[in-house]
Design an enzyme around this catalytic site. Structure first.
Site, short mmCIF file in Angstrom:
data_model
loop_
_atom_site.label_atom_id
_atom_site.label_comp_id
_atom_site.label_asym_id
_atom_site.label_seq_id
_atom_site.Cartn_x
_atom_site.Cartn_y
_atom_site.Cartn_z
N GLY A 122 -4.93 -1.87 4.54
CA GLY A 122 -4.11 -3.01 4.13
C GLY A 122 -4.78 -4.35 4.36
NE ARG A 123 -6.84 -4.05 10.47
CZ ARG A 123 -6.16 -2.92 10.66
NH1 ARG A 123 -4.98 -2.76 10.08
NH2 ARG A 123 -6.65 -1.94 11.39
CD GLU A 135 -2.23 -4.67 11.19
OE1 GLU A 135 -1.01 -4.89 11.32
OE2 GLU A 135 -2.77 -4.54 10.07
CE LYS A 187 -3.67 2.42 2.35
NZ LYS A 187 -4.67 2.49 3.40
CE LYS A 241 5.69 -1.31 10.31
NZ LYS A 241 4.65 -0.70 9.48
CG HIS A 282 -4.66 -36.41 15.53
ND1 HIS A 282 -5.03 -37.61 16.07
CD2 HIS A 282 -5.53 -36.18 14.51
CE1 HIS A 282 -6.05 -38.11 15.40
NE2 HIS A 282 -6.38 -37.25 14.44
CD GLU A 311 9.23 -6.12 7.01
OE1 GLU A 311 9.01 -5.01 6.46
OE2 GLU A 311 8.96 -6.35 8.20
O1 F6P Z 1 3.08 -3.00 9.78
C1 F6P Z 1 1.72 -3.35 9.61
C2 F6P Z 1 1.25 -3.00 8.23
O2 F6P Z 1 1.17 -1.62 8.08
C3 F6P Z 1 -0.08 -3.68 7.93
O3 F6P Z 1 -1.16 -2.97 8.41
C4 F6P Z 1 -0.01 -3.78 6.44
O4 F6P Z 1 -0.95 -4.69 5.93
C5 F6P Z 1 1.42 -4.21 6.26
O5 F6P Z 1 2.14 -3.51 7.23
C6 F6P Z 1 2.02 -3.98 4.90
O6 F6P Z 1 1.98 -2.63 4.55
P1 F6P Z 1 2.18 -2.18 3.04
O7 F6P Z 1 1.08 -2.77 2.24
O8 F6P Z 1 2.14 -0.68 3.05
O9 F6P Z 1 3.52 -2.70 2.59
#
Ligand code: F6P
Length: 505
Positions: free
Chosen positions: A251-252, A337, A192, A478, A368, A198
């Site tokens: 995002g979610r 979240e 987003k 972060k 199990h 990452e």
């Molecule tokens: O760190 C949490 C978060 O902001 C989530 O809410 C989001 O889905 C994820 O990181 C990834 O964010 P982005 O889509 O901006 O890379």
């Protein structure tokens, strides 16, 4: 929280629920607490809360709470595209991606979907050469929805082989590299913000792998899925391969936007569209029903009953369907979240527990491994069982029969328990579960199931008076990681020693 909502909570707190076995003396219990949701495109979902402690009186009490907490107005604000995320001054318009909500947002979503459809179909038609694999890098909401839906829907027929990579641990990417051929691989960068470390680190490594693998123009094999198209341009993605989505889609909640690109690429546009349609059917149900007749709201009543009135700290979800093995991880982000908050929407400390810890797994495997605790442990864990009447496999029907028998047996056993002269062999029973039984797990049903959980989460937030659409809790870690990266900072003794031991300081 206003006085009326507080009074409704106080009233609910006085209620004492009889044991489940006793509740079943009421011959109308099943009809009161189970319901069917029909999809316009055929098929549907049966919801059964009769093995929870909900009663007619509790439902009535929660309906008073919903009224006092302004549920109808909050839902209207959500669907109108008003600002429902006050801390970030934003609307939450994932519903517009499914065709409901503010007209201008629905039109924008349709135009963006059209653009996405054209690109998906062009890729299927060979516009970017032979494409057999997609490496989709993203994390959190930019990965969990695509990973779960591709895993659920693309088993029999994957038009493109999708690998969702989220972890920055290079082992995750290496696994994808081992399964893909650089000559026929596309890269989707899903973020987003288009700044998440990452994702951007993984994206760079995929570009290098493509180059090392003999691809002349690795940049030409990138598709960006983002609400920050200008950042994607800066990073070097050609505008024709940027699929934007609006800032108001969280995002979610973003699976329905261009973040769903790998789903459409794997199963085709029609299936992706069917998933949107299924979600829209649940949206209409959520909008058109009030009180306990509203299924996501009723699920929120059950959740809040266990969390706030019975002190349950967790809730478990067991999908008796291999295709939904990633659902618990998806729901963990959606619920924890969204509702793992310590302050109300107006900034006051909350007076009671918020989101329970969502956990779970896949049946029958979990039986199990962790079900011992559910049956005889000291924690009371409300469980959701999710299954499909139609099998996902084409093997001997014995497989599906054993799967479903076990699912239903577990709910019955948790409720009934069993006395024994030997304490180690006795089961206390009276342990609650709800069952969500789909006719089939097709794209429309999956869309409805996911939208059901989104609305359930929103409804819980409204009844608790919290904002489900921000997530400031993820920021501090972060920030500290960035300080470590910059160097020159001092940390607590433990952290300093860990940094020194691993050569990071
Ligand atoms: O760190 C949490 C978060 O902001 C989530 O809410 C989001 O889905 C994820 O990181 C990834 O964010 P982005 O889509 O901006 O890379």
């Amino acid at each position: 929280m206003n006085h009326r909502a507080k009074a409704a909570w106080d009233q609910l707190g006085l209620y004492r629920t009889p044991p489940l076995a006793e509740l079943f003396h009421d011959p109308d219990r099943l009809s009161l607490l189970s319901a069917r949701f029909d999809l316009p495109q055929g098929g549907g979902i049966r919801f059964d809360w009769s093995k929870t402690h909900l009663t007619g009186e509790l439902l009535a009490g929660f309906e008073v709470l919903a009224e006092a907490a302004g549920f109808a107005a909050a839902r209207a604000a959500l669907f109108a595209g008003d600002i429902v995320n006050p801390t970030e001054g934003r609307a939450a318009e994932h519903i517009a991606q499914r065709g409901l909500g503010r007209d201008s947002s629905v039109e924008e979503a349709q135009a963006l979907h059209e653009r996405m459809k054209l690109l998906v179909e062009a890729i299927h038609d060979g516009a970017l050469g032979e494409v057999r694999h997609l490496i989709h890098v993203g994390i959190g909401g930019s990965a969990l929805g695509p990973a779960m839906t591709v895993d659920a829907l693309a088993r029999d027929l994957a038009l493109v082989d999708v690998h969702v990579v989220s972890n920055v641990d290079g082992c995750a990417l290496e696994e994808a590299f081992a399964a893909c051929d650089p000559q026929t691989t596309l890269l989707a960068v899903a973020s987003k913000t288009f700044t998440t470390i990452e994702t951007m680190t993984n994206a760079e490594s995929v570009l290098k792998w493509l180059g090392d693998g003999g691809v002349d123009d690795p940049g030409g094999r990138v598709v960006a899925l983002t609400a920050s198209p200008e950042k994607a341009v800066e990073w070097g993605v050609d505008e024709t391969r940027i699929l934007p989505f609006p800032e108001t889609v969280g995002g979610r909640y973003s699976l329905w936007s261009s973040i769903g690109f790998p789903v459409a690429l794997a199963v085709g546009w029609e299936e992706f569209d069917a998933m949107l349609e299924g979600a829209a059917a649940m949206d209409r149900h959520f909008l058109d029903h009030d009180g306990a007749a509203n299924l996501p709201l009723r699920a929120a009543f059950a959740d809040l009953y266990y969390t706030r009135l019975r002190g349950c700290q967790t809730r478990a979800v067991f999908a008796y369907d291999e295709r939904l093995r990633l659902l618990p991880s998806y729901l963990q982000q959606l619920e924890m979240e969204s509702n793992g908050k310590g302050v109300t929407a107006d900034g006051q400390p909350v007076s009671a527990a918020t989101a329970p810890i969502t956990w779970g797994g896949v049946g029958t495997d979990a039986q199990h491994a962790v079900f011992q605790l559910l049956h005889q442990g000291t924690h009371l864990v409300p469980v959701d069982f999710i299954a499909s009447i139609a099998p996902g496999d084409g093997l001997d029907p014995a497989h599906h029969r054993i799967l479903l028998m076990n699912c239903f047996a577990q709910g019955a056993a948790l409720m009934a328990g069993k006395a024994s002269g030997d304490p180690a062999r006795s089961y206390p029973g009276d342990r609650p579960s709800a069952t969500i039984l789909c006719d089939d797990l097709d794209a429309a049903t999956l869309g409805a199931l996911i939208a059901f959980h989104e609305h359930r989460t929103f409804a819980s937030a409204v009844l608790m008076g919290i904002n489900p659409f921000d997530q400031f809790g993820v920021e501090l870690g972060k920030e500290i990681a960035r300080k470590i990266d910059r160097g020159g900072e001092t940390f607590d003794l433990s952290t300093a020693a860990l940094l020194a031991a691993s050569g990071l300081a």
